[in-house]
Design a protein around this motif. Structure first.
Motif, PDB file in Angstrom:
ATOM      1  N   GLN A  39       0.721  -1.089   0.210  1.00  0.00           N
ATOM      2  CA  GLN A  39      -0.186  -0.122   0.075  1.00  0.00           C
ATOM      3  C   GLN A  39       0.848   1.099   0.146  1.00  0.00           C
ATOM      4  O   GLN A  39       0.485   2.095  -0.682  1.00  0.00           O
ATOM      5  N   TRP A  40       2.060   1.331   0.820  1.00  0.00           N
ATOM      6  CA  TRP A  40       2.492   2.540   0.974  1.00  0.00           C
ATOM      7  C   TRP A  40       3.436   2.631  -0.496  1.00  0.00           C
ATOM      8  O   TRP A  40       3.742   3.847  -0.932  1.00  0.00           O
ATOM      9  N   PHE A  63       0.071   6.183   5.240  1.00  0.00           N
ATOM     10  CA  PHE A  63       0.889   5.816   4.355  1.00  0.00           C
ATOM     11  C   PHE A  63       1.566   7.311   3.889  1.00  0.00           C
ATOM     12  O   PHE A  63       1.112   7.719   2.802  1.00  0.00           O
ATOM     13  N   ALA A  64       2.267   7.923   4.701  1.00  0.00           N
ATOM     14  CA  ALA A  64       2.635   9.331   4.293  1.00  0.00           C
ATOM     15  C   ALA A  64       3.608   9.050   3.196  1.00  0.00           C
ATOM     16  O   ALA A  64       4.535   8.238   2.993  1.00  0.00           O
ATOM     17  N   THR A  65       3.732  10.098   2.197  1.00  0.00           N
ATOM     18  CA  THR A  65       4.649  10.370   1.111  1.00  0.00           C
ATOM     19  C   THR A  65       5.189  11.676   1.184  1.00  0.00           C
ATOM     20  O   THR A  65       4.744  12.703   1.865  1.00  0.00           O
ATOM     21  N   PRO A  66       6.477  12.046   0.612  1.00  0.00           N
ATOM     22  CA  PRO A  66       6.735  13.422   0.362  1.00  0.00           C
ATOM     23  C   PRO A  66       5.926  14.598  -0.131  1.00  0.00           C
ATOM     24  O   PRO A  66       5.721  15.556   0.482  1.00  0.00           O
ATOM     25  N   CYS A  67       4.893  14.032  -1.015  1.00  0.00           N
ATOM     26  CA  CYS A  67       3.857  14.661  -1.096  1.00  0.00           C
ATOM     27  C   CYS A  67       2.767  15.325  -0.085  1.00  0.00           C
ATOM     28  O   CYS A  67       2.310  16.435  -0.137  1.00  0.00           O
ATOM     29  N   ASP A  68       2.727  14.524   1.015  1.00  0.00           N
ATOM     30  CA  ASP A  68       1.780  14.747   2.188  1.00  0.00           C
ATOM     31  C   ASP A  68       2.736  15.901   2.888  1.00  0.00           C
ATOM     32  O   ASP A  68       2.102  16.473   3.646  1.00  0.00           O
ATOM     33  N   GLN A 107       2.281   1.946  -3.499  1.00  0.00           N
ATOM     34  CA  GLN A 107       1.447   2.518  -4.265  1.00  0.00           C
ATOM     35  C   GLN A 107       1.155   4.005  -4.144  1.00  0.00           C
ATOM     36  O   GLN A 107       1.081   4.838  -5.178  1.00  0.00           O
ATOM     37  N   ALA A 108       1.242   4.343  -2.903  1.00  0.00           N
ATOM     38  CA  ALA A 108       1.018   5.846  -2.377  1.00  0.00           C
ATOM     39  C   ALA A 108       2.136   6.533  -3.009  1.00  0.00           C
ATOM     40  O   ALA A 108       2.165   7.772  -3.585  1.00  0.00           O
ATOM     41  N   GLN A 109       3.337   5.900  -2.763  1.00  0.00           N
ATOM     42  CA  GLN A 109       4.805   6.468  -3.067  1.00  0.00           C
ATOM     43  C   GLN A 109       4.851   6.737  -4.740  1.00  0.00           C
ATOM     44  O   GLN A 109       5.127   7.606  -5.339  1.00  0.00           O
ATOM     45  N   HIS A 110       4.489   5.887  -5.304  1.00  0.00           N
ATOM     46  CA  HIS A 110       4.452   5.745  -7.067  1.00  0.00           C
ATOM     47  C   HIS A 110       3.544   6.860  -7.347  1.00  0.00           C
ATOM     48  O   HIS A 110       3.652   7.701  -8.491  1.00  0.00           O
ATOM     49  N   ALA A 111       2.556   6.930  -6.902  1.00  0.00           N
ATOM     50  CA  ALA A 111       1.510   8.021  -7.203  1.00  0.00           C
ATOM     51  C   ALA A 111       2.127   9.502  -6.886  1.00  0.00           C
ATOM     52  O   ALA A 111       2.026  10.299  -7.588  1.00  0.00           O
ATOM     53  N   CYS A 112       2.757   9.582  -5.641  1.00  0.00           N
ATOM     54  CA  CYS A 112       3.531  10.790  -5.321  1.00  0.00           C
ATOM     55  C   CYS A 112       4.436  11.068  -6.570  1.00  0.00           C
ATOM     56  O   CYS A 112       4.852  12.163  -6.870  1.00  0.00           O
ATOM     57  N   ASP A 113       5.402   9.924  -6.797  1.00  0.00           N
ATOM     58  CA  ASP A 113       6.426  10.044  -7.780  1.00  0.00           C
ATOM     59  C   ASP A 113       6.114  10.707  -9.189  1.00  0.00           C
ATOM     60  O   ASP A 113       6.571  11.509  -9.622  1.00  0.00           O
ATOM     61  N   ASP A 114       4.920  10.256  -9.463  1.00  0.00           N
ATOM     62  CA  ASP A 114       4.240  10.624 -10.619  1.00  0.00           C
ATOM     63  C   ASP A 114       3.819  12.072 -10.554  1.00  0.00           C
ATOM     64  O   ASP A 114       4.042  12.924 -11.582  1.00  0.00           O
ATOM     65  N   PRO A 158       4.764  -1.186  12.244  1.00  0.00           N
ATOM     66  CA  PRO A 158       4.078  -0.452  13.324  1.00  0.00           C
ATOM     67  C   PRO A 158       4.926   0.893  13.663  1.00  0.00           C
ATOM     68  O   PRO A 158       3.940   1.917  14.017  1.00  0.00           O
ATOM     69  N   VAL A 159       6.096   1.047  13.761  1.00  0.00           N
ATOM     70  CA  VAL A 159       6.759   1.987  13.827  1.00  0.00           C
ATOM     71  C   VAL A 159       6.628   2.941  12.893  1.00  0.00           C
ATOM     72  O   VAL A 159       6.364   4.336  13.030  1.00  0.00           O
ATOM     73  N   TYR A 160       6.838   2.653  11.436  1.00  0.00           N
ATOM     74  CA  TYR A 160       6.451   3.537  10.344  1.00  0.00           C
ATOM     75  C   TYR A 160       4.976   4.128  10.377  1.00  0.00           C
ATOM     76  O   TYR A 160       4.892   5.242  10.223  1.00  0.00           O
ATOM     77  N   ALA A 161       4.136   3.338  10.560  1.00  0.00           N
ATOM     78  CA  ALA A 161       2.671   3.655  10.651  1.00  0.00           C
ATOM     79  C   ALA A 161       2.616   4.603  11.732  1.00  0.00           C
ATOM     80  O   ALA A 161       2.045   5.811  11.681  1.00  0.00           O
ATOM     81  N   ALA A 162       2.999   4.410  13.176  1.00  0.00           N
ATOM     82  CA  ALA A 162       2.749   5.482  14.117  1.00  0.00           C
ATOM     83  C   ALA A 162       3.515   6.646  13.961  1.00  0.00           C
ATOM     84  O   ALA A 162       2.687   7.960  14.081  1.00  0.00           O
ATOM     85  N   ALA A 163       4.486   6.773  13.172  1.00  0.00           N
ATOM     86  CA  ALA A 163       5.474   8.094  13.038  1.00  0.00           C
ATOM     87  C   ALA A 163       4.460   8.737  11.809  1.00  0.00           C
ATOM     88  O   ALA A 163       4.533   9.918  12.067  1.00  0.00           O
ATOM     89  N   ASN A 164       4.192   7.991  10.784  1.00  0.00           N
ATOM     90  CA  ASN A 164       3.615   8.690   9.847  1.00  0.00           C
ATOM     91  C   ASN A 164       2.019   9.462  10.317  1.00  0.00           C
ATOM     92  O   ASN A 164       1.748  10.478   9.968  1.00  0.00           O
TER      93      ASN A 164
END
Length: 85
Positions: free
Chosen positions: A25-26, A76-81, A28-35, A62-68
């Motif tokens: 899932q992350w 699913f945070a990306t640089p676009c967020d 997919q979100a990252q590819h959308a942001c990259d595009d 769990p650590v990544y999800a909590a930090a995001n």
């Protein structure tokens, strides 16, 4: 003793499967942001070690999800967020 090992093994497998789903899932979100960034003409960092990324996502999800959620309010945070608009 064998029953406890089976239960622990099942829990480990479930944990890793959730991590694999998180990774998918992350990504997919990252590819959308990259595009989106490419369409704006901005630099997009290439992925260097994809297998290492899967390993870390599957084990530390769990650590990544909590930090995001803490930093962006999204799982699913990306640089676009995080970009200032």
């Amino acid at each position: 003793m064998g029953r406890i090992r089976r239960v622990v093994l099942i829990l480990i497998i479930l944990y890793l499967l959730v991590g694999l789903g998180f990774h998918w899932q992350w990504k997919q979100a990252q590819h959308a942001c990259d595009d989106l960034l490419r369409a704006r003409g901005e630099f997009v960092e290439p992925e260097i070690f994809p297998v290492l990324g899967i390993f870390f996502d599957m084990t530390w999800w769990p650590v990544y999800a909590a930090a995001n959620v803490y930093h962006t309010g999204r799982v699913f945070a990306t640089p676009c967020d995080r970009a200032v608009r």
